[in-house]
Structures are given as C-alpha cells and as structure tokens.
Scaffold this motif. Structure first.
Motif, PDB file in Angstrom:
ATOM      1  N   ARG A 181       9.186  15.302 -21.482  1.00  0.00           N
ATOM      2  CA  ARG A 181       8.389  15.186 -20.267  1.00  0.00           C
ATOM      3  C   ARG A 181       8.956  14.176 -19.270  1.00  0.00           C
ATOM      4  N   GLY A 182      10.045  13.512 -19.637  1.00  0.00           N
ATOM      5  CA  GLY A 182      10.665  12.566 -18.726  1.00  0.00           C
ATOM      6  C   GLY A 182       9.914  11.264 -18.544  1.00  0.00           C
ATOM      7  N   VAL A 183       9.142  10.849 -19.572  1.00  0.00           N
ATOM      8  CA  VAL A 183       8.384   9.602 -19.467  1.00  0.00           C
ATOM      9  C   VAL A 183       8.800   8.577 -20.517  1.00  0.00           C
ATOM     10  N   PHE A 184       9.871   8.864 -21.253  1.00  0.00           N
ATOM     11  CA  PHE A 184      10.378   7.875 -22.198  1.00  0.00           C
ATOM     12  C   PHE A 184      11.023   6.737 -21.423  1.00  0.00           C
ATOM     13  N   ALA A 185      11.097   5.560 -22.028  1.00  0.00           N
ATOM     14  CA  ALA A 185      11.633   4.377 -21.342  1.00  0.00           C
ATOM     15  C   ALA A 185      13.080   4.582 -20.913  1.00  0.00           C
ATOM     16  N   SER A 186      13.402   4.102 -19.722  1.00  0.00           N
ATOM     17  CA  SER A 186      14.766   4.161 -19.219  1.00  0.00           C
ATOM     18  C   SER A 186      15.021   2.988 -18.286  1.00  0.00           C
ATOM     19  N   PRO A 187      16.063   2.177 -18.562  1.00  0.00           N
ATOM     20  CA  PRO A 187      16.371   1.066 -17.645  1.00  0.00           C
ATOM     21  C   PRO A 187      16.835   1.543 -16.277  1.00  0.00           C
ATOM     22  N   MET A 188      17.168   2.821 -16.167  1.00  0.00           N
ATOM     23  CA  MET A 188      17.573   3.374 -14.878  1.00  0.00           C
ATOM     24  C   MET A 188      16.403   3.954 -14.091  1.00  0.00           C
ATOM     25  N   GLY A 189      15.181   3.813 -14.613  1.00  0.00           N
ATOM     26  CA  GLY A 189      14.013   4.283 -13.907  1.00  0.00           C
ATOM     27  C   GLY A 189      13.734   5.754 -14.144  1.00  0.00           C
ATOM     28  N   HIS A 190      12.754   6.287 -13.413  1.00  0.00           N
ATOM     29  CA  HIS A 190      12.345   7.682 -13.541  1.00  0.00           C
ATOM     30  C   HIS A 190      12.485   8.381 -12.194  1.00  0.00           C
ATOM     31  N   THR A 191      12.766   9.661 -12.243  1.00  0.00           N
ATOM     32  CA  THR A 191      12.945  10.420 -11.004  1.00  0.00           C
ATOM     33  C   THR A 191      11.638  11.012 -10.489  1.00  0.00           C
ATOM     34  N   ILE A 192      10.612  11.088 -11.332  1.00  0.00           N
ATOM     35  CA  ILE A 192       9.324  11.637 -10.906  1.00  0.00           C
ATOM     36  C   ILE A 192       8.514  10.562 -10.196  1.00  0.00           C
ATOM     37  N   THR A 243       5.569   1.589 -21.909  1.00  0.00           N
ATOM     38  CA  THR A 243       4.850   2.527 -21.053  1.00  0.00           C
ATOM     39  C   THR A 243       3.613   1.921 -20.406  1.00  0.00           C
ATOM     40  N   SER A 244       2.908   1.068 -21.129  1.00  0.00           N
ATOM     41  CA  SER A 244       1.675   0.484 -20.595  1.00  0.00           C
ATOM     42  C   SER A 244       1.911  -0.282 -19.302  1.00  0.00           C
ATOM     43  N   MET A 245       3.051  -0.970 -19.195  1.00  0.00           N
ATOM     44  CA  MET A 245       3.317  -1.728 -17.977  1.00  0.00           C
ATOM     45  C   MET A 245       3.512  -0.812 -16.780  1.00  0.00           C
TER      46      MET A 245
END
Length: 374
Positions: free
Chosen positions: A142-153, A179-181
C-alpha cells in the motif's frame, strides 16, 4: 578545549571511504564547535562539505515533532488524551490482529480509542516492524511502510490507507515504530487548519532562527548527495542533491521529512536543553521515559536496545537522562545532561546495520566531557 579527538572518529570514516563526508556540531560544557570534512558526493571534484551543507535528517525530525506537539498542548489547541478520531475519522474504531503475524482478517475490535498520546509515544498499534508478516507485506504493497526518502502519496491518502489496516496490538499496549508520528502530523494539521511547515515556522523554526530547516532544501545547491551501502559495501546513490528533497514532498512527514544543517539541529537541541520554547514540565515530560514495562517489552532491540526507551517524541536513555534520535539517512543528535553535552553528526551514508551506529562518535564526545578544561 580541543575537539580534535571527537573529529578523529568521523575523519577515519572519511579516510576509509566509508562515508564521503560529514558535518558535526558539538557542545561540551558550554564550548561549541561545528566541523565539516570530506565531500558532498563520492565523485572526484565534488564540492567540499561546509558547515552549512544541507542533509536529509530523516528521523531526527521526530524530536522536533514532539516539541511542536507539546507546544500545541501547552496552548490548549489539543490535549494528549484527545481521541484522534475527532480530526481523523479514518482512525475511528480500528480492528486489532489476534496475532501479530496472523492474517489481516483475523481481528477483534479495539477496546479503547487511539489518542494523541498513543501517536506521540508510538503506542497506537500502527507502525512498522522488522519481521515478516501479512501486515508488513500489506504496508509495503500500500506504500505506507517506513521510508527515509518519504512517500509519494498525499496525506489524506496515507491516513486512509493506514486506517484500513488492523493494529498489531490494542491501543496503548505495545510499541511500534514510525507510522504513528506521520499520523500525528496529519492530525495536527487538521486540528489547526495549518500545514506542518506553517506550524513549525511559527512555533519552532522562527523563534529559534532555524533558517535552513524545512521539508525541502532551502538551497538545493547546498545539498549533499544521499547513499546507501550495497551488498559489496560500495555506496549506491539514493538521492542526488537536486532529487526528491529539492522540491516539496507528497506530504510533510513528522516522522522524518525535514532537511537541515548541523548548526540548526544543534541550536534546536541547545534550546530544549537550556529551557527555551516549552515549560519546565513539558520539557521534563518530553525527555522522560513514557513507556510502561509492557509497552517497552514489545519493542524490537533494533529500535530500542537495552537501556533505551521512548519519551514524548524522542528516544531516551533511562540511566543518564540523555535524549535524541538517529535517522536512517545517517544522521544523529543527542543531548546528555549527565555530561553536559549536545552532539550532532550528519552524514550521507544510510543506516544499514549495527556497524553504522554512531556510538563511537558519542563515546568520543563523552570522553571529551570528562577531560579537564584547558
């Protein structure tokens, strides 16, 4: 006071090729120095690091988010025990997995609502882990896993996708990273009707004069490249200076979206250490252990190793009262009142395992604090 023995630690990493360069900022018993070494990229002829070089600070963003949240709490805009469904109906009436590694449809109702406190302390039940499970797979898909490069959505899509996923434990009964933050940042925006950039400019960056800290590079020409170590140890480019952080993100992430300099992060840490921005009670709560033994027991040692815990938006060391956090892009900041030190180290090498720990750097800072003034 000479800080040469402190700089020798990251200097050795530059000399070995482990990192292209770094900028560090340290305060020891009131003595301050900012030091830059190496280059902003691995290519020969790349610009040298300078004290005002910009870095993607990743999760070093979290303590800044904690201070912002407590500022809003102090002014009565929100309360720690407010139910987040008031502003985020996507997070109302969540379901909870019967087993953390179980199928997504094997759930029970949540026994209590998720609150602002749950989001700030990472105890909501939404978050990432290092294990394999249907939930982790679903977060990645779903594209909501943690990523230091951020999310595109965008933010609304992010909170909608997360809200459709079950919690891994009942709200307030465990600890789960990241995710909570991000959910908290969206809640703050909805509660105030303002963006995180606006809130931070008014309550943190403006009062402290942090002109170089934002959710995109204020001057992309000053950005360092970002790398991760490959399987053979060689550094692989993940984001060039004119890449994703040279422009506004899909949404402003409170978990790890800021770009900053070592000097700005040092100024922020000094301000909290010296009693600026928040009341004494809020500052004490911010850096105190906010987890119960039950909550702490569910945390992976990869995130909270023995002796470490979590406060109101920041990592804490229970024995010394030190607080701060480390970002996945190779950045770290810590305040240690027991030694009267503040230390910041910004590099371009992503954290890939225990060998990338900043403990040697912090050990050198502690050793410097124990030497007599000269």
């Amino acid at each position: 006071m000479s800080f040469d023995e402190i700089w020798a630690v990251p200097d050795a990493a530059v000399a070995s090729g482990r990192i292209p360069g770094y900028v560090a900022a340290v305060r020891v018993r009131g003595h301050v120095e900012i030091h830059a070494a190496g280059r902003t990229a691995i290519e020969a002829g790349s610009p040298p690091m300078r004290t005002n070089t910009l870095f993607r600070i990743a999760s070093v963003t979290k303590p800044i988010g904690g201070v912002l949240t407590l500022s809003l709490v102090e002014d009565g805009v929100i309360a720690l025990d407010d139910e987040v469904a008031r502003w985020a109906p996507e997070l109302a009436s969540p379901r909870v997995l019967r087993a953390a590694d179980g199928p997504l449809d094997d759930t029970v109702p949540a026994v209590r609502p998720v609150t602002v406190r749950h989001l700030l302390t990472l105890t909501s039940g939404w978050g990432v882990g290092l294990e394999s499970s249907p939930l982790i797979t679903a977060m990645m898909e779903r594209g909501v896993f943690a990523s230091p490069m951020g999310h595109t959505i965008g933010a609304d899509e992010f909170i909608a996708r997360v809200g459709q996923l079950p919690l891994v434990f009942q709200p307030g009964e465990g600890w789960r990273y990241e995710t909570s933050m991000n959910l908290l940042g969206i809640v703050l925006e909805r509660a105030t009707g303002r963006t995180l950039s606006e809130l931070l400019a008014e309550r943190v960056f403006g009062p402290l004069g942090l002109a170089d800290t934002a959710f995109a590079a204020v001057d992309p020409a000053r950005m360092a490249a970002a790398y991760r170590p490959g399987d053979d140890g060689a550094l692989e480019l993940t984001d060039p200076p004119d890449g994703r952080f040279a422009r506004p993100p899909g949404f402003e992430q409170l978990s790890g979206g800021l770009v900053s300099t070592a000097g700005d992060i040092l100024r922020f840490c000094n301000a909290i250490a010296d009693g600026e921005l928040l009341s004494d009670a809020s500052r004490a709560a911010f850096s105190a252990d906010a987890l119960t033994p039950q909550q702490r027991a569910t945390a992976s040692d990869a995130f909270l190793p023995p002796g470490a815990s979590w406060g109101l938006g920041t990592g804490v060391i229970t024995e010394t009262g030190a607080w701060g956090w480390t970002g996945g892009t190779g950045t770290t900041a810590s305040v240690d009142p027991s030694h009267d030190t503040v230390a910041v180290l910004l590099t371009q090498r992503a954290m890939a395992g225990p060998d990338d720990s900043p403990e040697d750097f912090y050990g050198a800072v502690e050793a410097a604090a124990q030497r007599p003034l000269s």
